[in-house]
Design a protein around this motif. Structure first.
Motif, mmCIF file in Angstrom:
data_model
loop_
_atom_site.group_PDB
_atom_site.id
_atom_site.type_symbol
_atom_site.label_atom_id
_atom_site.label_comp_id
_atom_site.label_asym_id
_atom_site.label_seq_id
_atom_site.Cartn_x
_atom_site.Cartn_y
_atom_site.Cartn_z
ATOM 1 N N ILE A 1 -5.106 38.241 -7.217
ATOM 2 C CA ILE A 1 -3.695 38.543 -7.454
ATOM 3 C C ILE A 1 -3.180 37.746 -5.925
ATOM 4 O O ILE A 1 -2.152 37.115 -5.861
ATOM 5 N N THR A 2 -3.848 37.925 -4.656
ATOM 6 C CA THR A 2 -3.709 37.125 -3.547
ATOM 7 C C THR A 2 -3.695 35.728 -3.810
ATOM 8 O O THR A 2 -2.774 35.031 -3.202
ATOM 9 N N GLN A 3 -4.696 35.083 -4.591
ATOM 10 C CA GLN A 3 -5.014 33.793 -4.674
ATOM 11 C C GLN A 3 -3.581 33.321 -5.563
ATOM 12 O O GLN A 3 -3.086 32.215 -5.340
ATOM 13 N N VAL A 4 -3.324 34.088 -6.715
ATOM 14 C CA VAL A 4 -2.008 33.660 -7.473
ATOM 15 C C VAL A 4 -0.729 33.572 -6.607
ATOM 16 O O VAL A 4 -0.094 32.792 -6.409
ATOM 17 N N ARG A 5 -0.543 34.651 -5.602
ATOM 18 C CA ARG A 5 0.621 34.482 -4.943
ATOM 19 C C ARG A 5 0.611 33.546 -3.966
ATOM 20 O O ARG A 5 1.650 32.828 -3.496
ATOM 21 N N GLY B 1 -5.154 23.414 -10.683
ATOM 22 C CA GLY B 1 -4.403 23.902 -9.451
ATOM 23 C C GLY B 1 -3.976 25.297 -9.384
ATOM 24 O O GLY B 1 -3.763 26.103 -8.502
ATOM 25 N N VAL B 2 -3.710 25.701 -10.649
ATOM 26 C CA VAL B 2 -3.169 27.059 -10.844
ATOM 27 C C VAL B 2 -4.628 28.094 -11.058
ATOM 28 O O VAL B 2 -4.475 29.378 -10.818
ATOM 29 N N SER B 3 -5.728 27.408 -11.659
ATOM 30 C CA SER B 3 -6.665 28.258 -11.921
ATOM 31 C C SER B 3 -7.566 28.486 -10.507
ATOM 32 O O SER B 3 -8.428 29.474 -10.540
ATOM 33 N N LYS C 1 -1.355 16.448 -15.794
ATOM 34 C CA LYS C 1 -1.459 17.971 -16.570
ATOM 35 C C LYS C 1 -2.982 18.645 -15.961
ATOM 36 O O LYS C 1 -2.841 19.813 -15.915
ATOM 37 N N VAL C 2 -3.988 17.878 -16.156
ATOM 38 C CA VAL C 2 -5.298 18.269 -15.512
ATOM 39 C C VAL C 2 -5.249 18.849 -13.998
ATOM 40 O O VAL C 2 -5.651 19.919 -13.967
ATOM 41 N N VAL C 3 -4.727 17.980 -13.308
ATOM 42 C CA VAL C 3 -4.449 18.447 -11.870
ATOM 43 C C VAL C 3 -3.752 19.830 -11.979
ATOM 44 O O VAL C 3 -4.184 20.570 -11.206
ATOM 45 N N LEU D 1 -15.167 24.599 -5.708
ATOM 46 C CA LEU D 1 -15.291 24.803 -7.254
ATOM 47 C C LEU D 1 -14.243 24.094 -7.945
ATOM 48 O O LEU D 1 -14.105 23.546 -8.776
ATOM 49 N N TYR D 2 -12.997 24.106 -7.116
ATOM 50 C CA TYR D 2 -11.988 23.087 -7.656
ATOM 51 C C TYR D 2 -12.357 21.841 -7.801
ATOM 52 O O TYR D 2 -11.968 21.060 -8.678
ATOM 53 N N LYS D 3 -12.975 21.225 -6.708
ATOM 54 C CA LYS D 3 -13.342 19.564 -6.779
ATOM 55 C C LYS D 3 -14.245 19.438 -7.926
ATOM 56 O O LYS D 3 -14.087 18.540 -8.448
ATOM 57 N N THR D 4 -15.254 20.562 -8.270
ATOM 58 C CA THR D 4 -16.231 20.297 -9.256
ATOM 59 C C THR D 4 -15.508 20.453 -10.427
ATOM 60 O O THR D 4 -15.843 19.230 -11.306
#
Length: 416
Positions: free
Chosen positions: A407-411, A59-61, A53-55, A68-71
């Motif tokens: 928005i591009t990142q979300v898509r 992964g959505v944010s 669930k953390v992953v 930044l994701y890795k940190t």
């Protein structure tokens, strides 16, 4: 020097353990065969579910694989008790828990196509992160462990192809090309990198830098795990006959593993006057959508009332506040006070554990919102990211002043 029998037995046991789990990472090809208690069974599964669930949430944010994701992921994973790294050479207990918990959740999440898809995505993201945390030497050992022993090219050949490798491998300077180890990989294994124009191709082989080898590893893992999930699903009838396991597995595939709102520690911490402001500044998109629909229409169908009502309860609305909030809004929608008291107030009191079985219900988890009771025409519950048309979702995000890059990142995350 002579060893005592106890020390010899201990040495043999350590050797057996190393054979069981020779590497901290694996493709989970062999199911566990040992006996474990139901308590340990459930504990392992819940801990891994929290990890996944953390992953999922990060992964959505954030963009997967970004710094930044890795940190953020490293920080969140450090809070968990789950041994997601297990880099120690003989960390048997950590590797055992990792192995067994994966197979337990595989049983729970093979039961439908949606569950399989979710489990596969989170396990792949977790493996990608763990693989990239390995040192070069451990990464090479892992590749050998999963029979992906690609041939490393010689320094002479790398120097000969240096210009081609530099121009064909995005993000690599000439200095980095010379420092990096490259592998000669069959085109079938490197098809994703080839399509993305991220590798040099010659004579039917891709020349892949070590740090890009994760795409090949993940493609191989995806194929194996997808097949394994389908095969596990076929064995479900025999598992479903086990009265001990089936309730546990069903609970795991729909369980909420977030904060415990059944203890009303947040009760009374927000006021009714704060809800409109909080809905814009702090609510997740699904709840913001429900709040707006309620304010616009002065009514929500049952699915929306349950999803939004339990959320409001979870963030601190008392029963008395909830009754006042819903009653005022429904009266604006031409539901008179008497009809509200007879038709709707009972359900609100029921969700707070004051009617019926006296169950103190908790807010819906993201998994429950995504997987159950999809919205139909005229409904506003569900997950906007899962249940909305892509163009409508884009318009909604634009109306909420989300920048084009967001928005591009979300898509990209949702639709590839």
């Amino acid at each position: 020097m002579e060893f005592s029998r106890a020390r010899l037995k201990q040495a043999r046991l350590a050797g057996d353990r190393r054979e069981l789990y020779p590497h901290s990472l694996q493709f989970y090809l062999e199911p566990p065969t040992e006996n474990i208690s139901l308590v340990e069974f459930e504990g392992f599964a819940v801990d891994r579910l929290k990890l996944l669930k953390v992953v999922e949430n990060l992964g959505v944010s954030y963009v997967r694989g970004s710094d930044l994701y890795k940190t953020k992921l490293e920080g969140e994973l450090r809070k968990l008790k789950f041994p997601y790294k297990a880099l120690v050479e003989d960390d048997y207990e950590a590797r055992r828990k990792d192995h067994i918990s994966h197979f337990i959740l595989r049983l729970a999440y093979c039961q439908s196509e949606d569950l399989r898809r979710w489990f596969l995505q989170q396990e792949m993201d977790l493996l990608r992160y763990r693989f990239n945390q390995l040192t070069d030497s451990l990464r090479q050992k892992f590749l050998e462990h999963v029979n992906l022993s690609f041939e490393a090219i010689s320094e002479d050949l790398k120097n000969e192809l240096a210009n081609e490798l530099y121009t064909s491998t995005p993000g690599y300077s000439m200095t980095k090309v010379k420092e990096q180890m490259f592998y000669k990989v069959g085109l079938a294994d490197a098809v994703d990198l080839f399509r993305a124009r991220r590798v040099f191709i010659k004579d039917g082989f891709a020349y892949v830098p070590l740090k890009e080898i994760d795409a090949i590893v993940l493609n191989n893992y995806r194929t194996k795990l997808s097949k394994a999930l389908a095969l596990t699903a076929r064995s479900l009838p025999s598992i479903q006959s086990d009265e001990r396991l089936q309730p546990l597995l069903n609970h795991l595939s729909h369980s909420y593993v977030g904060p415990d709102y059944s203890v009303q520690k947040n009760t009374g911490k927000i006021s009714l006057e704060q809800i409109d402001i909080l809905s814009v500044k702090s609510f997740p998109l699904c709840m913001r959508q429900l709040h707006k629909a309620l304010r616009d229409n002065h009514h929500l169908r049952h699915g929306g009332r349950m999803q939004y009502g339990l959320f409001l309860k979870g963030i601190g609305l008392t029963l008395e506040q909830a009754l006042e909030f819903w009653k005022k809004e429904f009266i604006r929608g031409k539901v008179d006070a008497d009809k509200f008291d007879k038709g709707y107030a009972y359900s609100i009191r029921h969700s707070y554990g004051k009617e019926g079985k006296r169950t103190d219900y908790t807010p819906y988890s993201c998994m429950k919102i995504i997987m159950s009771n999809p919205p139909s025409q005229g409904d506003y519950h569900g997950c906007p990211f899962r249940h909305s048309d892509p163009e409508l979702l884009k318009q909604k995000l634009q109306s909420y002043k989300i920048p084009p890059s967001g928005i591009t990142q979300v898509r990209h995350i949702l639709f590839g």
